[in-house]
Write a protein that holds these residues in place. Structure first.
Motif, PDB file in Angstrom:
ATOM      1  N   LEU A   9       0.852  -1.184   0.000  1.00 39.82           N
ATOM      2  CA  LEU A   9       0.000   0.000   0.000  1.00 39.82           C
ATOM      3  C   LEU A   9       0.891   1.238   0.000  1.00 39.82           C
ATOM      4  CD1 LEU A   9      -2.733   1.498   0.355  1.00 39.82           C
ATOM      5  CD2 LEU A   9      -2.500   1.114   2.831  1.00 39.82           C
ATOM      6  N   VAL A  10       0.706   2.131  -0.979  1.00 39.33           N
ATOM      7  CA  VAL A  10       1.494   3.353  -1.090  1.00 39.33           C
ATOM      8  C   VAL A  10       0.600   4.543  -0.779  1.00 39.33           C
ATOM      9  CG1 VAL A  10       2.856   4.822  -2.616  1.00 39.33           C
ATOM     10  CG2 VAL A  10       2.991   2.327  -2.837  1.00 39.33           C
ATOM     11  N   VAL A  11       0.987   5.319   0.236  1.00 43.73           N
ATOM     12  CA  VAL A  11       0.205   6.483   0.648  1.00 43.73           C
ATOM     13  C   VAL A  11       1.038   7.725   0.379  1.00 43.73           C
ATOM     14  CG1 VAL A  11      -1.202   7.484   2.476  1.00 43.73           C
ATOM     15  CG2 VAL A  11      -0.716   5.022   2.487  1.00 43.73           C
ATOM     16  N   GLU A  12       0.690   8.450  -0.669  1.00 41.40           N
ATOM     17  CA  GLU A  12       1.465   9.610  -1.129  1.00 41.40           C
ATOM     18  C   GLU A  12       0.511  10.580  -1.809  1.00 41.40           C
ATOM     19  OE1 GLU A  12       3.583  12.378  -2.032  1.00 41.40           O
ATOM     20  OE2 GLU A  12       5.029  10.806  -1.463  1.00 41.40           O
ATOM     21  N   GLY A  34      -2.614   2.369  -4.363  1.00 44.08           N
ATOM     22  CA  GLY A  34      -2.231   3.716  -3.964  1.00 44.08           C
ATOM     23  C   GLY A  34      -3.371   4.501  -3.349  1.00 44.08           C
ATOM     24  N   GLU A  35      -3.039   5.337  -2.376  1.00 42.02           N
ATOM     25  CA  GLU A  35      -4.003   6.239  -1.739  1.00 42.02           C
ATOM     26  C   GLU A  35      -3.368   7.610  -1.573  1.00 42.02           C
ATOM     27  OE1 GLU A  35      -7.149   5.916  -0.856  1.00 42.02           O
ATOM     28  OE2 GLU A  35      -7.424   3.773  -1.252  1.00 42.02           O
ATOM     29  N   ARG A  36      -4.208   8.675  -1.557  1.00 39.40           N
ATOM     30  CA  ARG A  36      -3.715  10.042  -1.458  1.00 39.40           C
ATOM     31  C   ARG A  36      -3.712  10.556  -0.024  1.00 39.40           C
ATOM     32  NH1 ARG A  36      -5.533  14.157  -3.138  1.00 39.40           N
ATOM     33  NH2 ARG A  36      -3.743  15.116  -4.170  1.00 39.40           N
ATOM     34  N   LEU A  59       1.089  14.453   4.394  1.00 38.22           N
ATOM     35  CA  LEU A  59      -0.062  14.221   3.532  1.00 38.22           C
ATOM     36  C   LEU A  59      -0.913  15.486   3.494  1.00 38.22           C
ATOM     37  CD1 LEU A  59      -0.972  10.626   4.727  1.00 38.22           C
ATOM     38  CD2 LEU A  59       0.304  11.283   2.685  1.00 38.22           C
ATOM     39  N   GLY A  60      -1.512  15.749   2.342  1.00 36.78           N
ATOM     40  CA  GLY A  60      -2.186  17.031   2.131  1.00 36.78           C
ATOM     41  C   GLY A  60      -3.419  17.258   2.984  1.00 36.78           C
ATOM     42  N   ASP A  61      -4.283  16.260   3.097  1.00 37.23           N
ATOM     43  CA  ASP A  61      -5.563  16.434   3.798  1.00 37.23           C
ATOM     44  C   ASP A  61      -5.645  15.487   4.995  1.00 37.23           C
ATOM     45  OD1 ASP A  61      -6.484  18.281   1.826  1.00 37.23           O
ATOM     46  OD2 ASP A  61      -6.949  16.580   0.521  1.00 37.23           O
ATOM     47  N   GLY A  62      -6.195  15.993   6.099  1.00 37.26           N
ATOM     48  CA  GLY A  62      -6.422  15.146   7.260  1.00 37.26           C
ATOM     49  C   GLY A  62      -5.144  14.809   8.002  1.00 37.26           C
ATOM     50  N   PRO A  63      -5.131  13.650   8.675  1.00 33.55           N
ATOM     51  CA  PRO A  63      -3.954  13.257   9.469  1.00 33.55           C
ATOM     52  C   PRO A  63      -2.709  13.122   8.601  1.00 33.55           C
ATOM     53  CG  PRO A  63      -5.860  11.870   9.971  1.00 33.55           C
ATOM     54  CD  PRO A  63      -6.224  12.669   8.767  1.00 33.55           C
ATOM     55  N   ASP A  64      -1.549  13.369   9.206  1.00 34.64           N
ATOM     56  CA  ASP A  64      -0.302  13.171   8.472  1.00 34.64           C
ATOM     57  C   ASP A  64       0.113  11.697   8.532  1.00 34.64           C
ATOM     58  OD1 ASP A  64       0.699  12.786  11.011  1.00 34.64           O
ATOM     59  OD2 ASP A  64       1.981  14.555  11.020  1.00 34.64           O
TER      60      ASP A  64
END
Length: 225
Positions: A9-12, A34-36, A59-64
């Motif tokens: 899982l890639v979170v970027e 992938g997730e943003r 990360l741009g939105d919400g929790p880091d």
């Protein structure tokens, strides 16, 4: 070729970076999702049960990324690899304190990312592939065994590592520099070392069948059925 793939899982939040990482991991034999942002990534982790998670710290939105790691650590011991432009000791220690297993500073070479992913999966007892089948060639990664047409082939550790480098990237041309980095851990060796070892490996494989490792002139080598 039939690998048993590990799930990553890639979170970027940067689309270009996420796409580049995804492509590199897929080329290395992994199944990638992938997730943003963190909320979607947490849901994906619960649904997909990945073998490893690559997380951008900012990360741009919400929790880091650190917040996501804390949430993941309440439900899973999946290895976590942080990516961040902030490479200070304080930031790295913060990553480890929330459950991270490794921390890679941007910008990074994609080969280094792949090497760290392999190491984390190896330590966790998870592998990108256990058995590879290419025509009549069978490569048992975990058992460190190779056979062709049912006849076992005795390879040196270096020859086996070279063969695995090709199996992990089906149909992909690998340069001498890439092979030096992966198999020998450095690119300052003479490229002639690769030529000699490829020749030795070919001789053993071709004793039992037609050529599988092809030369792409001016580029490198590729394993093709």
């Amino acid at each position: 070729m039939t690998p048993r793939e590990a799930r990553v899982l890639v979170v970027e939040d940067d689309d270009d970076t996420r796409d580049a990482i995804t492509l590199a991991l897929q080329s290395d034999g992994y199944r990638v999702h992938g997730e943003r942002e963190a909320v979607g990534a947490n849901r994906a982790a619960m649904a997909l049960h990945p073998d490893l998670v690559v997380i951008d710290v900012r990360l741009g939105d919400g929790p880091d990324g650190f917040g996501l790691a804390r949430a993941l650590r309440t439900t899973t011991d999946t290895p976590l690899l942080f990516l961040s432009a902030a490479g200070s000791l304080e930031n790295r220690l913060a990553g480890f304190s929330v459950g991270g297993d490794d921390y890679l500073t941007k910008p990074f070479a994609m080969e280094e990312l792949l090497s760290r992913v392999r190491a984390l999966l190896r330590r966790a007892g998870r592998r990108s592939a256990t058995v590879w089948e290419i025509d009549d060639l069978v490569v048992d990664e975990a058992g460190h065994r190779v056979s062709r047409g049912g006849v076992e082939i005795d390879l040196t550790p270096t020859e086996f590592a070279l063969l695995l480098a090709f199996c992990r990237r089906p149909g992909r041309v690998l340069s001498k520099g890439q092979l030096l980095n992966e198999v020998w851990g450095a690119d300052w060796y003479s490229p002639n070392v690769v030529e000699v070892r490829i020749s030795d490996l070919r001789r053993k494989l071709e004793a039992l069948g037609p050529r599988l490792i092809q030369t792409v002139r001016g580029v490198g080598y590729v394993l093709r059925p």
